[in-house]
Design an enzyme around this catalytic site. Structure first.
Site, PDB file in Angstrom:
ATOM      1  CB  THR A   1      -8.350-107.956  33.183  1.00 56.73           C
ATOM      2  OG1 THR A   1      -9.423-107.449  32.397  1.00 56.73           O
ATOM      3  CG2 THR A   1      -7.240-106.930  33.278  1.00 56.73           C
TER       4      THR A   1
ATOM      5  CE  LYS B   1     -10.203-111.824  31.369  1.00 56.31           C
ATOM      6  NZ  LYS B   1     -11.641-111.536  31.375  1.00 56.31           N
TER       7      LYS B   1
ATOM      8  CG  ASN C   1     -11.488-114.785  35.496  1.00 54.46           C
ATOM      9  OD1 ASN C   1     -11.537-115.923  35.974  1.00 54.46           O
ATOM     10  ND2 ASN C   1     -12.398-113.863  35.779  1.00 54.46           N
TER      11      ASN C   1
ATOM     12  CB  ALA D   1     -14.108-116.066  19.887  1.00 52.79           C
ATOM     13  N   GLY D   2     -12.481-114.097  22.514  1.00 60.98           N
ATOM     14  CA  GLY D   2     -11.263-114.067  23.315  1.00 60.98           C
ATOM     15  C   GLY D   2     -11.461-114.729  24.661  1.00 60.98           C
ATOM     16  N   GLY D   3     -10.637-114.337  25.644  1.00 55.95           N
ATOM     17  CA  GLY D   3     -10.695-114.990  26.946  1.00 55.95           C
ATOM     18  C   GLY D   3     -12.044-114.869  27.615  1.00 55.95           C
TER      19      GLY D   3
END
Length: 270
Positions: A75, A79, A100, A141-143
């Site tokens: 989490t 990621k 993930n 726009a992360g994992g």
């Protein structure tokens, strides 16, 4: 009333699964996975591991060397790092640049997948908010955000706008998405909310009580659905303020519930 199955006693034969994050107080996966193990009478347990970014590589490397660790959940904020450390990656991980969930393969290598997107869209559809032919604004726009972006396009969202303050991250995601779904993704440093049917917060903002809002609720167009991926607290400040303005809201726990069947198949849990 459905009774909770008794937990399988932990012993020297117990198979281990961990969820890595920073923080981990908010994680809900043990509350879903451990009852699943018990219902299927599997000798396994999932535990949270608090891993700071500065130690993530060492912790991950240590876990992959432990013979009775079969799976790793990941989490925020790890990621992208998990994708980098995996031995093999699914096509979804290649598109999103993040993972993930990782499983140990028969040859000892670690295979990475990302179920955030399919889990989010499954939960959205089950709640009556199908993104097909809808305009969606995604913040982050992360994992998780990358996976959700890909899944929304795969679910035939008509137009997807993505915003993030990290221009390099945003540009990389746009290139990967456009290679698969050309001409349907638009990016900006600020949220493009004007005509959105669905607005999604895929940032960590809201995990802590004093976090700023990811965007201003008064800018939301009338009638749009507001979704948050944060699971704890269930009622984030964003969702409270959006609901107070008359918007329908979608809680983060739906994303995890939508991933449960995928996890079961991925880890071969029957």
């Amino acid at each position: 009333m459905t009774s909770t199955p008794p937990a399988i006693p932990i012993s020297g034969t117990t198979r281990l699964y961990v969820v890595l994050g920073d923080p981990v107080a908010q994680v809900q996966s043990p509350a879903l996975m451990n009852p699943l193990f018990a219902r299927r009478e599997l000798d396994a347990v999932l535990v949270p591991v608090h891993a700071g970014p500065e130690h993530f590589d060492q912790i991950f490397d240590g876990l992959r060397r432990i013979s009775n660790v079969d799976g790793i959940f990941v989490t925020v904020p790890h990621k992208a790092a998990a994708r980098r450390l995996a031995d093999r990656c699914s096509p979804m991980v290649e598109v999103t640049g993040s993972a993930n969930a990782l499983r140990r393969e028969a040859d000892g290598k670690w295979y990475a997948e990302n179920f955030d997107g399919i889990g989010f869209v499954t939960g959205l559809v089950e709640a009556g908010f199908d993104p097909e032919d809808r305009q969606v604004a995604l913040v982050g726009a992360g994992g998780a955000g990358s996976a959700i972006a890909a899944a929304l396009l795969a679910a035939d969202a008509a137009r997807l706008s993505v915003c993030d303050l990290d221009a390099a991250k945003l540009g990389g995601l746009h290139s990967r998405l456009d290679a698969h779904w050309p001409g349907r993704t638009f990016t900006a440093a600020e949220p493009d909310l004007d005509k959105a049917d669905i607005v999604v917060n895929a940032t960590p903002l809201g995990l802590r009580w004093d976090d700023p809002l990811p965007f201003e609720p008064h800018l939301l167009p009338a009638g749009c659905v507001v979704a948050d991926i944060i699971m704890k607290p269930r009622e984030t400040r964003l969702l409270r303020e959006a609901a107070a303005r008359g918007h329908r809201v979608h809680h983060g726990i739906h994303m995890l519930g939508g991933q449960l069947d995928s996890y079961r198949a991925f880890f071969g849990l029957g």
